[in-house]
Scaffold this motif. Structure first.
Motif, PDB file in Angstrom:
ATOM      1  N   GLU A   1      10.830   3.029  13.617  1.00 49.73           N
ATOM      2  CA  GLU A   1      10.388   3.933  14.699  1.00 49.73           C
ATOM      3  C   GLU A   1       9.034   4.555  14.389  1.00 49.73           C
ATOM      4  O   GLU A   1       8.278   4.919  15.284  1.00 49.73           O
ATOM      5  CB  GLU A   1      11.429   5.032  14.928  1.00 49.73           C
ATOM      6  N   ALA A   2       8.750   4.692  13.100  1.00 46.66           N
ATOM      7  CA  ALA A   2       7.456   5.275  12.715  1.00 46.66           C
ATOM      8  C   ALA A   2       6.353   4.218  12.697  1.00 46.66           C
ATOM      9  O   ALA A   2       5.201   4.511  12.368  1.00 46.66           O
ATOM     10  CB  ALA A   2       7.587   5.921  11.336  1.00 46.66           C
ATOM     11  N   GLY A   3       6.704   2.985  13.028  1.00 41.94           N
ATOM     12  CA  GLY A   3       5.697   1.917  13.093  1.00 41.94           C
ATOM     13  C   GLY A   3       5.338   1.343  11.741  1.00 41.94           C
ATOM     14  O   GLY A   3       4.258   0.763  11.562  1.00 41.94           O
ATOM     15  N   ILE A   4       6.215   1.510  10.774  1.00 38.58           N
ATOM     16  CA  ILE A   4       5.941   0.976   9.432  1.00 38.58           C
ATOM     17  C   ILE A   4       6.766  -0.296   9.239  1.00 38.58           C
ATOM     18  O   ILE A   4       7.979  -0.293   9.479  1.00 38.58           O
ATOM     19  CB  ILE A   4       6.321   2.005   8.340  1.00 38.58           C
TER      20      ILE A   4
ATOM     21  N   THR B   1      -1.947   8.975   7.790  1.00 38.55           N
ATOM     22  CA  THR B   1      -2.868   9.391   6.720  1.00 38.55           C
ATOM     23  C   THR B   1      -3.362   8.165   5.952  1.00 38.55           C
ATOM     24  O   THR B   1      -4.533   8.074   5.578  1.00 38.55           O
ATOM     25  CB  THR B   1      -2.150  10.344   5.753  1.00 38.55           C
ATOM     26  N   LEU B   2      -2.475   7.220   5.757  1.00 37.60           N
ATOM     27  CA  LEU B   2      -2.845   6.004   5.015  1.00 37.60           C
ATOM     28  C   LEU B   2      -3.885   5.190   5.775  1.00 37.60           C
ATOM     29  O   LEU B   2      -4.822   4.647   5.177  1.00 37.60           O
ATOM     30  CB  LEU B   2      -1.588   5.157   4.779  1.00 37.60           C
ATOM     31  N   SER B   3      -3.736   5.135   7.082  1.00 39.43           N
ATOM     32  CA  SER B   3      -4.666   4.283   7.845  1.00 39.43           C
ATOM     33  C   SER B   3      -5.942   5.019   8.225  1.00 39.43           C
ATOM     34  O   SER B   3      -6.866   4.403   8.738  1.00 39.43           O
ATOM     35  CB  SER B   3      -3.968   3.741   9.091  1.00 39.43           C
ATOM     36  N   SER B   4      -6.015   6.333   7.963  1.00 41.66           N
ATOM     37  CA  SER B   4      -7.227   7.063   8.396  1.00 41.66           C
ATOM     38  C   SER B   4      -8.315   6.997   7.326  1.00 41.66           C
ATOM     39  O   SER B   4      -8.084   6.698   6.187  1.00 41.66           O
ATOM     40  CB  SER B   4      -6.893   8.501   8.707  1.00 41.66           C
TER      41      SER B   4
ATOM     42  N   ARG C   1       0.831  -1.210   0.000  1.00 40.34           N
ATOM     43  CA  ARG C   1       0.000   0.000   0.000  1.00 40.34           C
ATOM     44  C   ARG C   1       0.862   1.255   0.000  1.00 40.34           C
ATOM     45  O   ARG C   1       0.407   2.331  -0.327  1.00 40.34           O
ATOM     46  CB  ARG C   1      -0.916   0.003   1.231  1.00 40.34           C
ATOM     47  N   MET C   2       2.117   1.086   0.409  1.00 43.44           N
ATOM     48  CA  MET C   2       3.025   2.228   0.487  1.00 43.44           C
ATOM     49  C   MET C   2       4.236   2.017  -0.402  1.00 43.44           C
ATOM     50  O   MET C   2       4.835   0.934  -0.386  1.00 43.44           O
ATOM     51  CB  MET C   2       3.548   2.375   1.917  1.00 43.44           C
ATOM     52  N   MET C   3       4.597   3.052  -1.147  1.00 43.47           N
ATOM     53  CA  MET C   3       5.810   2.985  -1.966  1.00 43.47           C
ATOM     54  C   MET C   3       6.734   4.126  -1.526  1.00 43.47           C
ATOM     55  O   MET C   3       6.286   5.255  -1.344  1.00 43.47           O
ATOM     56  CB  MET C   3       5.447   3.152  -3.448  1.00 43.47           C
ATOM     57  N   PHE C   4       8.001   3.798  -1.337  1.00 46.67           N
ATOM     58  CA  PHE C   4       8.996   4.823  -1.011  1.00 46.67           C
ATOM     59  C   PHE C   4       9.913   5.004  -2.210  1.00 46.67           C
ATOM     60  O   PHE C   4      10.387   4.018  -2.784  1.00 46.67           O
ATOM     61  CB  PHE C   4       9.815   4.415   0.214  1.00 46.67           C
TER      62      PHE C   4
ATOM     63  N   PRO D   1       0.216   1.923  -5.453  1.00 47.73           N
ATOM     64  CA  PRO D   1       0.279   2.270  -4.031  1.00 47.73           C
ATOM     65  C   PRO D   1      -0.756   3.335  -3.667  1.00 47.73           C
ATOM     66  O   PRO D   1      -1.042   4.210  -4.479  1.00 47.73           O
ATOM     67  CB  PRO D   1       1.694   2.831  -3.871  1.00 47.73           C
ATOM     68  N   GLU D   2      -1.278   3.221  -2.469  1.00 47.69           N
ATOM     69  CA  GLU D   2      -2.210   4.256  -2.015  1.00 47.69           C
ATOM     70  C   GLU D   2      -1.437   5.475  -1.537  1.00 47.69           C
ATOM     71  O   GLU D   2      -1.933   6.588  -1.562  1.00 47.69           O
ATOM     72  CB  GLU D   2      -3.072   3.707  -0.876  1.00 47.69           C
ATOM     73  N   MET D   3      -0.212   5.248  -1.072  1.00 48.81           N
ATOM     74  CA  MET D   3       0.612   6.358  -0.587  1.00 48.81           C
ATOM     75  C   MET D   3       2.017   6.216  -1.171  1.00 48.81           C
ATOM     76  O   MET D   3       2.640   5.154  -1.047  1.00 48.81           O
ATOM     77  CB  MET D   3       0.672   6.314   0.949  1.00 48.81           C
TER      78      MET D   3
END
Ligand code: SF4
Length: 460
Positions: free
Chosen positions: A333-336, A457-460, A300-303, A385-387
């Motif tokens: 640390e950001a929980g990802i 933001t992704l999980s909200s 769901r996330m791409m960096f 990706p959503e984000m």
């Protein structure tokens, strides 16, 4: 006067062999006339091309690459210009590297024009279906500016290996019967079919890949000159497609994914394999390998980082160097979860300056970023990706399609033209370069906050 007869306009081997013998005999350029085909050869005398190689010499590989492209140019002077440079290289082998040399520049411009023409043929040839005694056959008409048809034939044989096809051009025709290539004489446009069954296929294909967000009329005209529009069924669709642009976004991506038969992982592997041979810009020449993105295809996330560094270039994997390790620590640390995200770079080859034994990172320029955007877009099309989080200015430019200032953009969700949300933050290498450790710690904390913001933001 020596008269050299070449068998065809693109007879590189003929030119190379004659030029090698003439240069070895130190025949000056002014004493040679180059002719192609059946033109009369007795106007200027009849001295033969010397057979002797009394003064052997070596030429740089770069010259041969240049000559192979320039031979395909339509300028009748190209043979003589290349020979003039060849003769000069015997005395000054480094001359080929002198970008300020007018002859080198002139020949490089010709090589570029040839490469552009090769690309245009690949992009704009459109087949029409006809029936012959053996069944369906596909025929296309194309008008190249240079003598590129023979050099391009193998590309079409590989791309359309399962079809029987012909490409007709004014200079020669190329035919593929499913097993071997054959040549025929040139043709006229009137000899090419104007029918349309395959136009429907192209229209469907084009409508499915049309990306309204990327439509820039100026760029489109540059890449797709009006000369070619009449050959292209899809141009009739553009107006209609632009009108419904936004609504088409979701459907477009879905169509592309469905066309891949749902095998996204297989399509991604194929894409990565294709990228391994990429020569879209010059960066492939000095780097060890293409470093493609990695991660789950349903992430769901791409960096997106800037480009592979020294260690990534050697390992063939993104985000494994010092900046990648800092990135791993920060997202944890950001929980990802690192294993759940897709990581890639805006530019897939390592750009560097060689200083002694060290390879020093060099920032990719706008042209290189733009050339590599094609791969980034293909990755996005597959991963969806959503984000998408851009790490640093180069990545921000890639995901936004324009130059961006980190401070003005960071820490907030941005709507991406291709769909999904974007998020901009710093690149972790920025932290590694900071001499002030206290300041670096503050910046690191802000970096982690940015990452948390993107995840939230992704999980909200
Ligand atoms: Fe291709 Fe990108 Fe490498 Fe340039 S940097 S050669 S566009 S993969």
């Amino acid at each position: 006067m020596r008269v050299v007869g070449l068998s065809a306009e693109d007879d590189f081997e003929g030119w190379r062999d004659a030029a090698r013998a003439l240069a070895a005999a130190r025949v000056p350029p002014s004493e040679i006339v180059w002719q192609v085909g059946d033109q009369p050869v007795d106007l200027f005398g009849d001295e033969a091309v010397p057979q002797s190689t009394a003064h052997p010499f070596r030429v740089p590989r770069a010259f041969l690459d240049l000559a192979q492209a320039v031979i395909l140019h339509s300028d009748p002077q190209r043979f003589a210009l290349l020979y003039t440079l060849l003769a000069g290289l015997i005395e000054q082998p480094k001359r080929i590297e002198d970008r300020a040399d007018p002859l080198v520049r002139r020949l490089e411009e010709k090589a570029k024009a040839v490469h552009r023409d090769i690309h245009k043929m690949r992009a704009f040839v459109r087949f029409r279906e006809i029936e012959d005694d053996s069944g369906a056959r596909y025929v296309a008409w194309f008008e190249p500016e240079h003598h590129i048809v023979r050099a391009n034939a193998r590309f079409f044989a590989d791309r359309f290996a399962n079809m029987r096809w012909s490409i007709l051009t004014p200079e020669l025709s190329i035919h593929w019967d499913g097993a071997a290539l054959a040549e025929g004489p040139g043709a006229t446009k009137a000899e090419a079919p104007a029918g349309d069954p395959i136009e429907d296929v192209w229209k469907t294909y084009y409508a499915s890949i049309f990306n309204p967000a990327r439509l820039k009329t100026g760029a489109m005209l540059k890449e797709m000159p009006r000369k070619y529009w009449k050959n292209m069924p899809e141009t009739a669709l553009v107006k209609e497609l632009v009108a419904g642009a936004r609504q088409r976004e979701t459907a477009m991506v879905q169509t592309a994914r469905t066309a891949m038969g749902g095998n996204i992982a297989g399509a991604w592997e194929k894409l990565r394999d294709e990228a391994m041979g990429c020569t879209r810009c010059h960066l492939y020449r000095h780097a060890s390998q293409t470093v493609f993105g990695e991660g789950p295809v349903d992430a769901r996330m791409m960096f997106v980082g800037e480009q592979p560094g020294d260690q990534e270039d050697l390992a063939g994997h993104p985000f494994v160097g010092p900046a990648g390790q800092m990135f791993n620590r920060a997202i944890a640390e950001a929980g990802i979860e690192r294993a759940g995200v897709y990581v890639t770079n805006a530019v897939k080859h390592f750009k560097f300056e060689q200083r002694g034994k060290r390879r020093i990172h060099s920032k990719p320029d706008a042209g290189e970023i733009s050339a590599c955007r094609w791969w980034y877009e293909q990755e996005r099309l597959l991963i969806r990706p959503e984000m998408t989080v851009a790490l640093g200015a180069t990545a921000a430019r890639q995901i936004l399609g324009k130059a961006a200032t980190i401070t003005a953009m960071r820490g907030r969700a941005l709507e991406l033209a291709e769909g999904g949300l974007g998020w901009v933050t710093i690149h972790p290498s920025f932290l590694l370069r900071m001499p002030d450790r206290e300041r670096a710690a503050e910046e690191y904390a802000m970096f982690v906050e940015d990452l948390k913001g993107a995840a939230k933001t992704l999980s909200s």
